[in-house]
Design a protein around this motif. Structure first.
Motif: not given
Length: 74
Positions: A17, A21, A29, A32-33, A51
Motif C-alpha cells: 500500500g 502511493k 491510501g 491503493a486499498k 495491502r
C-alpha cells in the motif's frame, strides 16, 4: 508493456500500500486499498490482494500498464 520505473526506497521492506502511493500508482491510501481489493495490482506478475505485502529490492508492482520497481538505496 513498458519497462518499470525505478522507485527508490531507503529501507526494506516496504508495504504494498505504501509503495503504490510512493510510486504514484495510487492517489492515496484508500485508492491503493480499492485497487488491491479489485485485484488490479500484481507483484512480480501475480495478483496480490494483501495491502500489507512486504516488498523487497527488485520486486515489480503493476497497475494496468503502469509498473514500478522497488530499488533499495543505501
Amino acid at each position: 508493456m513498458s519497462d518499470p520505473v525505478d522507485v527508490p526506497i531507503s529501507g526494506e521492506p516496504i508495504r504494498l500500500g505504501q509503495f503504490l502511493k510512493l510510486a504514484g500508482l495510487a492517489e492515496g491510501g484508500s485508492h491503493a486499498k480499492d485497487l488491491i481489493d479489485a485485484e488490479e495490482v500484481t507483484v512480480n506478475g501475480e495478483v496480490e490482494t494483501r495491502r500489507g505485502r512486504q516488498l523487497t529490492n527488485g520486486d515489480v508492482v503493476a497497475v494496468g500498464p503502469d509498473r514500478g520497481k522497488v530499488v533499495l538505496v543505501h
